[in-house]
Scaffold this motif. Structure first.
Motif, short mmCIF file in Angstrom:
data_model
loop_
_atom_site.label_atom_id
_atom_site.label_comp_id
_atom_site.label_asym_id
_atom_site.label_seq_id
_atom_site.Cartn_x
_atom_site.Cartn_y
_atom_site.Cartn_z
N ALA A 27 39.55 95.56 52.54
CA ALA A 27 40.62 95.96 51.58
C ALA A 27 40.15 96.60 50.29
O ALA A 27 40.80 97.46 49.76
CB ALA A 27 41.09 94.80 51.04
N THR A 28 38.73 96.56 49.73
CA THR A 28 38.24 96.94 48.58
C THR A 28 38.17 98.67 49.05
O THR A 28 38.45 99.47 48.23
CB THR A 28 37.08 96.56 48.21
OG1 THR A 28 37.31 95.00 47.87
CG2 THR A 28 36.32 97.23 47.08
N GLU A 29 37.70 98.72 50.34
CA GLU A 29 37.37 100.08 50.70
C GLU A 29 38.58 100.79 50.89
O GLU A 29 39.07 102.32 50.57
CB GLU A 29 36.70 100.30 52.08
CG GLU A 29 36.24 101.73 52.46
CD GLU A 29 35.58 102.58 51.53
OE1 GLU A 29 35.44 103.69 51.93
OE2 GLU A 29 34.94 101.82 50.46
N ALA A 30 39.79 100.08 51.33
CA ALA A 30 40.97 100.81 51.65
C ALA A 30 41.67 101.13 50.30
O ALA A 30 42.36 102.20 50.10
CB ALA A 30 42.10 99.86 52.29
N GLU A 31 41.76 100.14 49.34
CA GLU A 31 42.22 100.61 47.98
C GLU A 31 41.43 101.87 47.13
O GLU A 31 41.92 102.64 46.48
CB GLU A 31 41.91 99.26 47.16
CG GLU A 31 43.06 98.19 47.47
CD GLU A 31 42.71 96.99 46.77
OE1 GLU A 31 41.79 96.59 46.34
OE2 GLU A 31 43.84 96.29 46.88
N ARG A 32 40.10 101.74 47.48
CA ARG A 32 39.15 102.98 46.93
C ARG A 32 39.82 104.21 47.38
O ARG A 32 40.04 105.09 46.77
CB ARG A 32 37.62 102.66 47.42
CG ARG A 32 36.71 103.79 46.55
CD ARG A 32 35.24 103.66 47.02
NE ARG A 32 35.49 104.16 48.66
CZ ARG A 32 35.21 105.57 48.67
NH1 ARG A 32 35.58 106.44 47.98
NH2 ARG A 32 35.02 105.58 50.17
N ARG A 33 39.77 104.10 48.77
CA ARG A 33 40.30 105.46 49.54
C ARG A 33 41.71 106.05 49.18
O ARG A 33 42.06 107.06 49.02
CB ARG A 33 40.15 105.37 50.83
CG ARG A 33 38.79 105.34 51.44
CD ARG A 33 38.63 105.24 52.98
NE ARG A 33 37.06 105.28 53.31
CZ ARG A 33 36.53 105.62 54.31
NH1 ARG A 33 37.31 106.62 54.89
NH2 ARG A 33 35.40 105.71 54.45
N LEU A 34 42.67 104.97 48.92
CA LEU A 34 43.98 105.08 48.57
C LEU A 34 43.77 105.86 47.29
O LEU A 34 44.77 106.68 46.83
CB LEU A 34 44.86 103.97 48.57
CG LEU A 34 45.44 103.72 49.93
CD1 LEU A 34 45.87 102.09 49.90
CD2 LEU A 34 46.20 104.44 50.75
N SER A 35 43.14 105.27 46.28
CA SER A 35 43.08 105.79 44.80
C SER A 35 42.60 107.20 44.68
O SER A 35 43.08 108.00 44.07
CB SER A 35 42.46 104.83 43.91
OG SER A 35 41.00 105.04 44.27
N VAL A 36 41.67 107.38 45.69
CA VAL A 36 41.22 108.91 46.00
C VAL A 36 42.05 109.77 46.39
O VAL A 36 42.41 110.67 45.70
CB VAL A 36 39.72 108.85 46.75
CG1 VAL A 36 39.21 110.48 46.88
CG2 VAL A 36 38.79 108.15 46.05
N ALA A 37 42.76 109.35 47.23
CA ALA A 37 43.76 110.13 48.01
C ALA A 37 45.03 110.61 47.02
O ALA A 37 45.57 111.48 47.35
CB ALA A 37 44.54 109.25 49.21
#
Length: 117
Positions: free
Chosen positions: A96-106
């Motif tokens: 979940a942390t990695e998904a949120e990180r990638r979404l914020s970058v995207a």
């Protein structure tokens, strides 16, 4: 090689037992509450899963009693089950942390923003 992630029914059952031992009907209610009503576990599915978790040593029978002429088993999480649940919770948290990180970058990337326009 890493272990497979838990299937949702297993995760929900172990979570329902993490804070207190429970009998079958209470587990069905607790799973519905944990999943905000999304998962309504059927009796056959529940008892099949409980038998499997007993065999795997993740849960144990904490008590057996007769209520209104019917046998009632209360199940509890074992130390092995508690460890498995903690490991799965950490795995889910990391994903979940990695998904949120990638979404914020995207969201901040002009290339990605333009793709949705």
């Amino acid at each position: 090689m890493t272990e497979r992630s838990m299937q949702e029914p297993t995760l929900l059952l172990l979570t329902a037992l993490a804070d207190a031992p429970r009998h079958g009907y209470a587990l069905i209610q607790e799973i519905a509450a944990i999943s905000d009503g999304r998962v309504k576990m059927r009796t056959g599915t529940l008892y099949g899963a409980l038998d499997r978790l007993l065999t795997q040593g993740l849960i144990e029978v904490a008590a057996e009693e007769v209520v209104d002429g019917r046998a009632r088993r209360t199940y509890a999480l074992t130390d092995v089950g508690r460890g498995a649940l903690a490991t799965e919770a950490e795995r889910l948290r990391a994903v979940a942390t990695e998904a949120e990180r990638r979404l914020s970058v995207a969201v901040s990337s002009p290339r990605v923003r333009g793709a949705f326009a």
